[in-house]
Design an enzyme around this catalytic site. Structure first.
Site, PDB file in Angstrom:
ATOM      1  N   TYR A  92      71.336 120.754  24.043  1.00 42.83           N
ATOM      2  CA  TYR A  92      69.831 119.998  24.240  1.00 42.83           C
ATOM      3  C   TYR A  92      69.676 120.141  22.341  1.00 42.83           C
ATOM      4  O   TYR A  92      70.608 119.597  21.879  1.00 42.83           O
ATOM      5  CB  TYR A  92      68.758 120.309  24.796  1.00 42.83           C
ATOM      6  N   SER A 101      65.529 114.789  16.973  1.00 40.56           N
ATOM      7  CA  SER A 101      64.797 115.654  17.186  1.00 40.56           C
ATOM      8  C   SER A 101      64.655 116.557  16.263  1.00 40.56           C
ATOM      9  O   SER A 101      65.620 117.515  15.647  1.00 40.56           O
ATOM     10  CB  SER A 101      65.275 116.501  18.873  1.00 40.56           C
TER      11      SER A 101
HETATM   12  N1  NAP Z   1      59.355 113.708  24.099  1.00 40.10           N
HETATM   13  C1  NAP Z   1      59.709 114.779  22.885  1.00 40.10           C
HETATM   14  O1  NAP Z   1      58.793 116.028  22.987  1.00 40.10           O
HETATM   15  C2  NAP Z   1      60.856 114.520  22.348  1.00 40.10           C
HETATM   16  C3  NAP Z   1      60.721 115.123  20.813  1.00 40.10           C
HETATM   17  C4  NAP Z   1      61.926 114.892  20.059  1.00 40.10           C
HETATM   18  C5  NAP Z   1      63.138 113.815  20.988  1.00 40.10           C
HETATM   19  N2  NAP Z   1      62.739 113.644  21.918  1.00 40.10           N
HETATM   20  C6  NAP Z   1      64.117 112.291  22.405  1.00 40.10           C
HETATM   21  O2  NAP Z   1      63.004 111.727  22.188  1.00 40.10           O
HETATM   22  C7  NAP Z   1      63.976 110.587  22.994  1.00 40.10           C
HETATM   23  C8  NAP Z   1      63.243 109.793  24.292  1.00 40.10           C
HETATM   24  O3  NAP Z   1      62.609 110.909  25.073  1.00 40.10           O
HETATM   25  P1  NAP Z   1      61.526 110.376  25.838  1.00 40.10           P
HETATM   26  O4  NAP Z   1      60.488 111.718  25.711  1.00 40.10           O
HETATM   27  O5  NAP Z   1      60.613 109.000  25.735  1.00 40.10           O
HETATM   28  O6  NAP Z   1      62.298 110.808  27.313  1.00 40.10           O
HETATM   29  P2  NAP Z   1      61.741 110.218  28.819  1.00 40.10           P
HETATM   30  O7  NAP Z   1      60.495 109.891  28.491  1.00 40.10           O
HETATM   31  O8  NAP Z   1      62.203 111.361  29.499  1.00 40.10           O
HETATM   32  O9  NAP Z   1      62.210 108.806  28.451  1.00 40.10           O
HETATM   33  C9  NAP Z   1      64.000 108.814  28.881  1.00 40.10           C
HETATM   34  C10 NAP Z   1      64.542 107.449  28.919  1.00 40.10           C
HETATM   35  O10 NAP Z   1      65.834 108.372  28.963  1.00 40.10           O
HETATM   36  C11 NAP Z   1      66.233 107.268  29.717  1.00 40.10           C
HETATM   37  N3  NAP Z   1      68.119 107.663  30.290  1.00 40.10           N
HETATM   38  C12 NAP Z   1      68.083 109.000  31.246  1.00 40.10           C
HETATM   39  N4  NAP Z   1      69.507 108.949  31.149  1.00 40.10           N
HETATM   40  C13 NAP Z   1      69.833 108.295  31.481  1.00 40.10           C
HETATM   41  C14 NAP Z   1      70.992 107.240  31.780  1.00 40.10           C
HETATM   42  N5  NAP Z   1      72.542 108.111  32.400  1.00 40.10           N
HETATM   43  N6  NAP Z   1      71.338 105.916  31.323  1.00 40.10           N
HETATM   44  C15 NAP Z   1      69.866 105.417  30.927  1.00 40.10           C
HETATM   45  N7  NAP Z   1      68.865 105.363  30.371  1.00 40.10           N
HETATM   46  C16 NAP Z   1      69.004 106.631  30.795  1.00 40.10           C
HETATM   47  C17 NAP Z   1      65.776 106.648  30.945  1.00 40.10           C
HETATM   48  O11 NAP Z   1      66.135 106.269  31.621  1.00 40.10           O
HETATM   49  P3  NAP Z   1      65.921 105.721  32.657  1.00 40.10           P
HETATM   50  O12 NAP Z   1      65.184 106.842  33.633  1.00 40.10           O
HETATM   51  O13 NAP Z   1      65.391 104.023  33.265  1.00 40.10           O
HETATM   52  O14 NAP Z   1      67.869 105.409  32.655  1.00 40.10           O
HETATM   53  C18 NAP Z   1      64.293 106.911  30.077  1.00 40.10           C
HETATM   54  O15 NAP Z   1      63.839 105.714  29.738  1.00 40.10           O
HETATM   55  C19 NAP Z   1      65.032 111.094  23.752  1.00 40.10           C
HETATM   56  O16 NAP Z   1      66.516 111.143  22.553  1.00 40.10           O
HETATM   57  C20 NAP Z   1      65.239 112.968  23.216  1.00 40.10           C
HETATM   58  O17 NAP Z   1      65.227 113.521  23.343  1.00 40.10           O
HETATM   59  C21 NAP Z   1      61.777 113.196  23.396  1.00 40.10           C
END
Ligand code: NAP
Length: 265
Positions: free
Chosen positions: A154, A141
Site C-alpha cells: 500500500y 497518501s
Molecule cells: N482514509 C485514509 O486515512 C486515507 C489516507 C490517505 C490516503 N487515502 C486514500 O484516499 C483514497 C480514498 O480513500 P477513502 O478513505 O475515501 O476510502 P473508502 O472510504 O474506503 O473509499 C474507497 C473508495 O474506493 C472505491 N473502490 C475501491 N475498490 C474499487 C474498485 N475495485 N472499483 C471501483 N471503486 C473501488 C470504493 O467504491 P466501491 O466500494 O463502491 O467500489 C470507495 O468509493 C484512497 O486512494 C486511499 O488510499 C486515504
C-alpha cells in the site's frame, strides 16, 4: 449561482474522500460522473447532490479492478468532451505484510491503486493535453513518504502515485493541464473505520481534509499535504532528492566500489 466548470469524473465517489470531493465539486458548479461499484450508494448520492446543488450527476457503476469495468470508465473519459477534471480517489488498503504472502489481495489492491489510476490519468492527460486545459487530482497518501512493514505494498502504491504525479506534471503542465497529488495522513473514512487504535490528534475529518486539498488545488500546488504547515519542508525533501541526480547515472562505478574490488583481489 456557482460558476460552471464542466464535468468532474470522480472515482471512489461512493465513500469517504471521493464522496466529499463529489459534494464540494458539485457545490462549485461542476456536473459529476460518479464512479464506484456500489450502485445503490452512488444512486443515492447522485440524487442528493443533483437536488442540493442543481448540477447534473450521473453514476457510472464499474469495478476498476476488472478490465471491462476499467475500459468503460476509460471510454467515458476519452469520449466525453465535457469532462474537465479527473479525481482519482478510488483505492484500498489490503494484503498486509508482504511476508504474509496474500498474493490475491495484493494484486487486487495494486489493480486499483496503481493500474487503474495510471490508465485513467493517462487517458485524461491525453484528452486534456489535446484541448490545452483540464486537471487531474491523484489521491496518494502520507504513506508515500513512510516505510511501513505492515502495509508495504500500500505504501509503495502511494509512493508510486506521488512519483507518477511529479513526472506527469512535467509532461502535461506545458500543455495547459494541472496535476495535483494529495498526500493525506489518516483521514476519518470507512477505510479506517475501526480508528485503527489511533489517537484523535493524528486523524483528520474527511471534510476538513478535502477542503484543505481543494485550497491547495486552487493555489496551484503540485503536492498537497493537508496537515503540513510549511511547504518549505516538502520542498527541502524534493531538493535533497534532486541533489542526488548528478550522481545516479555515470559511465563508471563510484571509486569506493572499485577500490573495494581492488583490495579483495
Ligand atoms: N482514509 C485514509 O486515512 C486515507 C489516507 C490517505 C490516503 N487515502 C486514500 O484516499 C483514497 C480514498 O480513500 P477513502 O478513505 O475515501 O476510502 P473508502 O472510504 O474506503 O473509499 C474507497 C473508495 O474506493 C472505491 N473502490 C475501491 N475498490 C474499487 C474498485 N475495485 N472499483 C471501483 N471503486 C473501488 C470504493 O467504491 P466501491 O466500494 O463502491 O467500489 C470507495 O468509493 C484512497 O486512494 C486511499 O488510499 C486515504
Amino acid at each position: 449561482m456557482a460558476a460552471r466548470h464542466g464535468t468532474a469524473l470522480v472515482t471512489g465517489a461512493s465513500s469517504g474522500i471521493g464522496e466529499l470531493y463529489a459534494d464540494r465539486l458539485a457545490r462549485r458548479g461542476y456536473d459529476l460522473v460518479l464512479v464506484g461499484r456500489n450502485a445503490e450508494k452512488l444512486g443515492t448520492l447522485a440524487s442528493s447532490l443533483a437536488a442540493k446543488h442543481g448540477v447534473k450527476v450521473e453514476s457510472l457503476v464499474a469495478d476498476l479492478g476488472d478490465a471491462a469495468g476499467l475500459s468503460e470508465v476509460e471510454r467515458r473519459l476519452d469520449s466525453d468532451a465535457s469532462i474537465t477534471l479527473l479525481v482519482n480517489s478510488a483505492g484500498l488498503i489490503g494484503g498486509g505484510p508482504l511476508s504474509d504472502g496474500n498474493l490475491d489481495a495484493l494484486s487486487q489492491m495494486l489493480a486499483v491503486n496503481v493500474v487503474a489510476l495510471t490508465r485513467l490519468a493517462s487517458v485524461a492527460a491525453k484528452v486534456f493535453s489535446a484541448r490545452g486545459t483540464g486537471a487531474i487530482i491523484n489521491l496518494a497518501s502520507a504513506m508515500a513518504l513512510i516505510d511501513n512493514a505492515g502495509a508495504a505494498a500500500y505504501a509503495a502504491s502511494k509512493a508510486y502515485v506521488l512519483s507518477l504525479s511529479l513526472s506527469l506534471d512535467l509532461d502535461v503542465k506545458p500543455k495547459g493541464v494541472q496535476v495535483q497529488a494529495v498526500l493525506p495522513g489518516y483521514t476519518r473514512t470507512p477505510m479506517i473505520s475501526d480508528g485503527a487504535g489511533l489517537p484523535d490528534s493524528v486523524v483528520m475529518d474527511a471534510d476538513a481534509m478535502v477542503d484543505a486539498a481543494l485550497a491547495g488545488f486552487d493555489s496551484g500546488e503540485l503536492v498537497t499535504i493537508p496537515s503540513l504547515e510549511s511547504p518549505a519542508a516538502f520542498d527541502a525533501w524534493v531538493e535533497k532528492r534532486a541533489d542526488l541526480w548528478p550522481h545516479l547515472s555515470l559511465s563508471i562505478p563510484a571509486p569506493r566500489y572499485t577500490a573495494a574490488k581492488a583490495s579483495a583481489a
